[in-house]
Design an enzyme around this catalytic site. Sequence first.
Site, mmCIF file in Angstrom:
data_model
loop_
_atom_site.group_PDB
_atom_site.id
_atom_site.type_symbol
_atom_site.label_atom_id
_atom_site.label_comp_id
_atom_site.label_asym_id
_atom_site.label_seq_id
_atom_site.Cartn_x
_atom_site.Cartn_y
_atom_site.Cartn_z
ATOM 1 N N GLU A 1 1.087 -1.484 -0.070
ATOM 2 C CA GLU A 1 -0.212 -0.097 -0.310
ATOM 3 C C GLU A 1 0.907 1.206 -0.069
ATOM 4 O O GLU A 1 2.115 1.742 0.301
ATOM 5 C CB GLU A 1 -0.928 0.590 1.530
ATOM 6 C CG GLU A 1 -1.850 -0.318 1.314
ATOM 7 C CD GLU A 1 -3.815 0.253 0.462
ATOM 8 O OE1 GLU A 1 -3.066 1.424 -0.483
ATOM 9 O OE2 GLU A 1 -4.755 0.157 0.859
ATOM 10 N N ASP A 2 0.052 2.098 -0.496
ATOM 11 C CA ASP A 2 1.028 3.599 -0.353
ATOM 12 C C ASP A 2 0.897 4.001 0.910
ATOM 13 O O ASP A 2 1.459 4.580 1.630
ATOM 14 C CB ASP A 2 0.190 4.417 -1.384
ATOM 15 C CG ASP A 2 -1.094 4.656 -1.319
ATOM 16 O OD1 ASP A 2 -1.752 4.020 -0.528
ATOM 17 O OD2 ASP A 2 -1.486 5.633 -2.314
ATOM 18 N N ASP B 1 -4.509 5.936 6.264
ATOM 19 C CA ASP B 1 -4.432 7.090 6.889
ATOM 20 C C ASP B 1 -5.433 6.668 8.427
ATOM 21 O O ASP B 1 -5.015 6.260 9.019
ATOM 22 C CB ASP B 1 -5.230 7.391 5.984
ATOM 23 C CG ASP B 1 -5.455 8.953 6.251
ATOM 24 O OD1 ASP B 1 -5.499 9.771 7.468
ATOM 25 O OD2 ASP B 1 -6.168 10.144 5.579
ATOM 26 N N PHE C 1 -1.116 16.236 4.876
ATOM 27 C CA PHE C 1 -1.987 15.899 3.611
ATOM 28 C C PHE C 1 -0.659 15.900 2.878
ATOM 29 O O PHE C 1 0.725 16.322 2.396
ATOM 30 C CB PHE C 1 -2.631 16.205 3.300
ATOM 31 C CG PHE C 1 -3.098 16.010 1.292
ATOM 32 C CD1 PHE C 1 -4.421 15.003 1.545
ATOM 33 C CD2 PHE C 1 -2.366 16.889 0.628
ATOM 34 C CE1 PHE C 1 -4.128 14.474 -0.152
ATOM 35 C CE2 PHE C 1 -2.659 15.857 -0.323
ATOM 36 C CZ PHE C 1 -3.362 15.060 -1.273
ATOM 37 N N ARG D 1 2.131 12.612 -8.149
ATOM 38 C CA ARG D 1 2.998 11.409 -8.631
ATOM 39 C C ARG D 1 3.796 10.895 -8.695
ATOM 40 O O ARG D 1 4.899 9.870 -8.260
ATOM 41 C CB ARG D 1 1.825 10.449 -9.050
ATOM 42 C CG ARG D 1 -0.085 10.187 -8.426
ATOM 43 C CD ARG D 1 -0.742 9.069 -9.122
ATOM 44 N NE ARG D 1 -2.092 9.400 -8.927
ATOM 45 C CZ ARG D 1 -2.691 8.561 -8.834
ATOM 46 N NH1 ARG D 1 -2.072 8.172 -7.265
ATOM 47 N NH2 ARG D 1 -4.903 8.683 -7.749
HETATM 48 P P1 5GP Z 1 -7.237 5.204 4.955
HETATM 49 O O1 5GP Z 1 -8.670 4.948 4.515
HETATM 50 O O2 5GP Z 1 -7.140 4.823 5.467
HETATM 51 O O3 5GP Z 1 -7.473 6.866 5.191
HETATM 52 O O4 5GP Z 1 -6.874 6.259 3.459
HETATM 53 C C1 5GP Z 1 -6.574 5.381 2.074
HETATM 54 C C2 5GP Z 1 -6.299 5.529 0.918
HETATM 55 O O5 5GP Z 1 -6.259 7.279 1.273
HETATM 56 C C3 5GP Z 1 -4.919 6.195 0.745
HETATM 57 O O6 5GP Z 1 -4.816 4.606 -0.044
HETATM 58 C C4 5GP Z 1 -4.732 7.210 -0.413
HETATM 59 O O7 5GP Z 1 -5.078 6.508 -1.020
HETATM 60 C C5 5GP Z 1 -5.977 7.956 0.568
HETATM 61 N N1 5GP Z 1 -4.491 8.844 1.533
HETATM 62 C C6 5GP Z 1 -4.954 9.420 2.597
HETATM 63 N N2 5GP Z 1 -4.006 10.257 3.043
HETATM 64 C C7 5GP Z 1 -2.995 10.730 2.148
HETATM 65 C C8 5GP Z 1 -2.766 11.517 1.645
HETATM 66 O O8 5GP Z 1 -1.632 12.057 2.966
HETATM 67 N N3 5GP Z 1 -2.241 11.880 0.610
HETATM 68 C C9 5GP Z 1 -2.967 11.237 -0.292
HETATM 69 N N4 5GP Z 1 -2.165 11.622 -1.499
HETATM 70 N N5 5GP Z 1 -3.257 10.589 -0.290
HETATM 71 C C10 5GP Z 1 -3.944 9.934 1.367
#
Ligand code: 5GP
Length: 179
Positions: free
Chosen positions: A102-103, A106, A156, A169
């Site tokens: 995963e990237d 959050d 962010f 990206r």
């Molecule tokens: P979660 O479900 O954990 O809240 O969010 C996961 C997804 O939200 C990640 O796979 C990513 O696509 C996006 N995301 C969460 N935080 C960030 C951030 O700081 N920057 C970006 N560009 N995408 C984020």
Amino acid sequence: MKKQIADLGFETLITADKIEERVKAIGVQINEDFKDTVPLIIGVLNGGFLFTADLIKQVTIPCEINFTKLASYYGGTTSTLKIREDIDLSIDIKGRDVLIIEDIVDTGNTAHYLIEKLKLKEPASLTMCSLLLKPAALQKKIEELKYIGFEIGNEFVVGYGLDYKEMGRNLADIYKKVN
Ligand code: 5GP
């Protein structure tokens, strides 16, 4: 370094050198931990494409690589979860040792959803690796999250696969939004 992406200002948070160093170290760990099996590595698109590509170059044990895409939506700078019913995965993972790349984690909702969906497909084991983790934003504990590149604040970020409005990206460093 400062950067303007669409309507927002950003500054460097993690340099490409630091990312490279960390990716190598995670690769060493994966080679050791999965040496007795042939893991099925699944990169999560779009955000995870660069990290997955760099990490798998450090994986020297026999492995298979595939990708999945989630219809989670992140158009702004706060996490909004909208995922469709099923995940986009063409291969059979039954009985396999699966490593998800995963990237960023959050709130953890996306990772949790993906893991639950994959578990239904009966892999032998499920492990997650995320380049970034925001511990302060995490809403649920992800037991499967074993490898973490960097823990960051509740900010962010863009770059190294991560976007803001589909921009950024391609950046080699990771940037955080300037308030
Ligand atoms: P979660 O479900 O954990 O809240 O969010 C996961 C997804 O939200 C990640 O796979 C990513 O696509 C996006 N995301 C969460 N935080 C960030 C951030 O700081 N920057 C970006 N560009 N995408 C984020």
